[in-house]
Design a protein around this motif. Sequence first.
Motif, PDB file in Angstrom:
ATOM      1  N   ALA A   1      10.222   2.956  -0.602  1.00 45.94           N
ATOM      2  CA  ALA A   1       9.385   3.418  -1.711  1.00 45.94           C
ATOM      3  C   ALA A   1       8.804   4.797  -1.431  1.00 45.94           C
ATOM      4  O   ALA A   1       8.616   5.603  -2.352  1.00 45.94           O
ATOM      5  CB  ALA A   1       8.264   2.408  -1.971  1.00 45.94           C
ATOM      6  N   ALA A   2       8.502   5.077  -0.151  1.00 44.91           N
ATOM      7  CA  ALA A   2       7.956   6.396   0.189  1.00 44.91           C
ATOM      8  C   ALA A   2       8.989   7.504   0.008  1.00 44.91           C
ATOM      9  O   ALA A   2       8.610   8.674  -0.115  1.00 44.91           O
ATOM     10  CB  ALA A   2       7.437   6.387   1.634  1.00 44.91           C
ATOM     11  N   LEU A   3      10.281   7.148   0.009  1.00 44.62           N
ATOM     12  CA  LEU A   3      11.293   8.176  -0.217  1.00 44.62           C
ATOM     13  C   LEU A   3      11.196   8.767  -1.616  1.00 44.62           C
ATOM     14  O   LEU A   3      11.704   9.871  -1.864  1.00 44.62           O
ATOM     15  CB  LEU A   3      12.692   7.582  -0.010  1.00 44.62           C
TER      16      LEU A   3
ATOM     17  N   TYR B   1       0.830  -1.208   0.000  1.00 42.49           N
ATOM     18  CA  TYR B   1       0.000   0.000   0.000  1.00 42.49           C
ATOM     19  C   TYR B   1       0.863   1.256   0.000  1.00 42.49           C
ATOM     20  O   TYR B   1       0.561   2.232  -0.708  1.00 42.49           O
ATOM     21  CB  TYR B   1      -0.918   0.005   1.216  1.00 42.49           C
ATOM     22  N   VAL B   2       1.948   1.244   0.772  1.00 41.92           N
ATOM     23  CA  VAL B   2       2.838   2.404   0.788  1.00 41.92           C
ATOM     24  C   VAL B   2       3.486   2.590  -0.580  1.00 41.92           C
ATOM     25  O   VAL B   2       3.616   3.714  -1.078  1.00 41.92           O
ATOM     26  CB  VAL B   2       3.919   2.227   1.880  1.00 41.92           C
ATOM     27  N   ARG B   3       3.853   1.486  -1.214  1.00 44.92           N
ATOM     28  CA  ARG B   3       4.541   1.582  -2.510  1.00 44.92           C
ATOM     29  C   ARG B   3       3.617   2.153  -3.582  1.00 44.92           C
ATOM     30  O   ARG B   3       4.030   2.993  -4.382  1.00 44.92           O
ATOM     31  CB  ARG B   3       5.051   0.200  -2.925  1.00 44.92           C
TER      32      ARG B   3
ATOM     33  N   ALA C   1       7.544   9.247   5.189  1.00 44.23           N
ATOM     34  CA  ALA C   1       8.420   8.142   4.772  1.00 44.23           C
ATOM     35  C   ALA C   1       9.152   7.538   5.960  1.00 44.23           C
ATOM     36  O   ALA C   1       9.334   6.325   6.046  1.00 44.23           O
ATOM     37  CB  ALA C   1       9.407   8.646   3.726  1.00 44.23           C
ATOM     38  N   ARG C   2       9.559   8.402   6.890  1.00 48.32           N
ATOM     39  CA  ARG C   2      10.256   7.904   8.085  1.00 48.32           C
ATOM     40  C   ARG C   2       9.337   7.057   8.946  1.00 48.32           C
ATOM     41  O   ARG C   2       9.744   6.034   9.512  1.00 48.32           O
ATOM     42  CB  ARG C   2      10.783   9.093   8.882  1.00 48.32           C
TER      43      ARG C   2
END
Length: 903
Positions: free
Chosen positions: A569-571, A495-497, A559-560
């Motif tokens: 991936a959030a970076l 989901y984050v990706r 992202a952290r």
Amino acid sequence: MSSPPPTKPPRGVKQGKETSGLLMSVIRTLSASETNEQREKERAKLEKEYKKIDARLDELVAAHSQEITEVMQKFTSVGAALSVWGAHSAAAAARLAACRALLRLRRADLRRLWADARAHHHALRMLADIERVVVSERCCRELASAGRVLAAAHALQAALHTQRTELPHVRALSATADSLQAKKLELVEQIVRRLGEAVYRGERAPLTRRLSARRRTALLLAELTKTEDVTDAYLQDITPEFEASLSEEDKTFETTVMISLEALGVLEQLKEATEKFKVQIQTELLEVIDSVSRRIIEDGDAEAEAEPECEEDGDMAESEGVTETGRPLAKLVACLSEEFRACGARNKRLLQLWRAALQKYRVPDTTLHTEQHYWSAVQQVLQLLLTEYLEIESVALAASRGAGAGPAGEPPADLRLTDFFAKKRPPRRRAKLFRLAAPVPSSPSGARRQRYPLVCRPQPCLLHAALPALHPLCAHIESLPGGGECSLRAFITDYVRWGESERLALEARGAIEAAAKAPAAWRERTVPTAAAGVASDRRNVSVCALAGWEAVAECAAGARRCGPCGGGAALRAVSAALAALAAAARAAHARLQPGGASRAARWLADDDIVRFLQSLPNYSAAVSQATHTSQELKQSYEREAEILGSSLGDGEVARREIVSDINVLADLALLCESMDWLSANVKTLPSFVSAPTSAGTSLKLTEKFSSEVSSAAAVFEDISHKCLLFLHLEMRIECFHYLGQEEREGGVEGEAEGAGGAAQLAQALLAFHERAAATLAPPRRAYIMNGLGEMMSAAVVWRWQTERGGAAAAAGAGARLAALRHCLAALHLPHHGLHAAHAYLHLLACTPEEIITSVREKGPQFSELEYLNAFKVIGARRGLPAADMRAHLQRLAAALGHVGVTV
């Protein structure tokens, strides 16, 4: 003659059969003789032997006659006694025969009576069994309602055993037997439900209720006496009497589970109960979510009534990165994490006791669920929870909506949302697994998949509230024996990706674009307080820079917070936000910096001039805060004034070549500070993102992200340096412009009139200092303002070296230098840079002979070109002939150490 009494032969010695042997010998002898003579001889021999024997018998009879007489007498008496006893026996036999006949009659009567009594006994026992079977249903119901399931199980099982073994042919009990079987199933359901309550409810007492001392003692003893190795002997003491002796305060999880398992064993339903309990795990976990959600909603209503008392908690939640909107969800997930861990510990103990019960009753434990079953169900319900609160929508569902669903809006047959929550993850596809749903009004409760109440409005931005509690839970699941890969972590990572990273990037870019499009975005200033853990140095920056950094910092914080759950991936969202902010900064720099006719812009485009300025110590002192001595800085300012003055040549700086609008310079100063502030903050992003969070997670940075951060910081730093160099050059170009105006405008005689250019320069410099002093940092302000004295001297000398400037030098020189000294004093700058102008003015007042003598005695104080220009001005002012000037120039060249000088 008496013979000795016969003696018993020794044991093992057998006596031969003499009589038969002698007879056989005679027969053999007679048969072996062939003639009558021989037979006669044999017969005579035999007769002789018989006579000997008769004589011997007579002797013996004579010797024992007395004894034989006594024996015969005794034999006669014994025979008489036997005859008497025979008569008595015959009489007894007759009497016994009569008794037998009488007993036969009595036995028939007794047998008849015994058969009747046995029939009555069997009937009475059957009636008692029937009554016990009938009454056991009511007794079982009463015991079960009282919570004594073990006693109810014993009573029910005894009744079923009686009906099955003692009353199998009683057809009237068929309805009762069916009722008992139904009651047995009902009791099993009650016991399984009781086990579920013990595991999933636990000691969830109201907060206002305090445990009694007896209750605390019972819980402490249960914890101290608990053993990890549980065998069937551990359940031997669990009896109905033990159950009846327990009061409500004495009951613990351990006793409740052991009594329930013993009851299932008595009912022979351990295997079936394992299947039922395994099937109900997910339902029970959803009930836990329901109860915790209702409790949080009630607590939220109570906090709303006492809002002033809860301000400290709100500050704490916001400091941890949880917003006011996401605080209910954060509290829900944290409470669920604690509840699931507690339920997991109780479930582990339940499995140990259940395995011992199966061992006791000789039932295989193949159907018993494991810890992996429980934690798999936990991950599934949490995935369902996140799916609902984050409004996660499958791409396949979105595609089906776009391509057109069934006639009634039904999804296609190949779409199965449950496939995503299966234990085995499907193979990863290139297409996005998630997309952000468009904001729609909340659906009614009837359209929701689950029945538990929602503690807050579902939004895709609520992931940050759930992550602090989910990270430790995923780590706990992965640390379990045989835990393997955590499907919940894989779900969040996906989901984050595909969802959260895109949302973060969109929000950050939207905030940056909105801030950049605002009126006076880069001109309005503010003082940042703190951003993303970077302490503010209380300097002014533009509102747009602050808003852009807050968007980047929020994206980096998101992202952290993701950490190992797709944080890498959030970076990408952070990189996208930095790229958007860098693009906005470039556009602002291109819009704010003057171009075209500006002399400073043209010089800034010259790489040679830029490299020269950046190589000087004063530039490194301003940019990198390098330490240099005052002498080194003075020499760098003099060298800078010399090179920039020579770059002008004989041309003059027109008014259109300077920036007369002080607001433009103030905006550039603000942009310079904003870019430097942004660059410093961007450089802290890697350490901020990789730092451990409050949940104990950390994010491993990639080389690509580090290089992207470095590139973005370099962009902001480059813009800051360009703005700094532009302001630096602009101040120096204005010195040449204003100090050269008085001659071009035909200055009037007198000091007041002759100081007009210096006064205008002072006014421009003071105006810039007043606007930029509160904006620029001290090192950059010093780089722009320091060295103006040397530049003023260079500008004055440059103008005096012309014929017109030299002619008017004596008239207004004092006023001009006095005005410049007052300007430097007002700017709090040293005026020793004007010493060169004073010395050159004194040089112009001397004769050629005096100058040559001074060079010979003291050495050259100026450059050769300055001496030549001074001789030219002096010759024109004094009207010296050309021959004399050539002679003076030759002598000057000799004094300077040259062969000749060309005029």
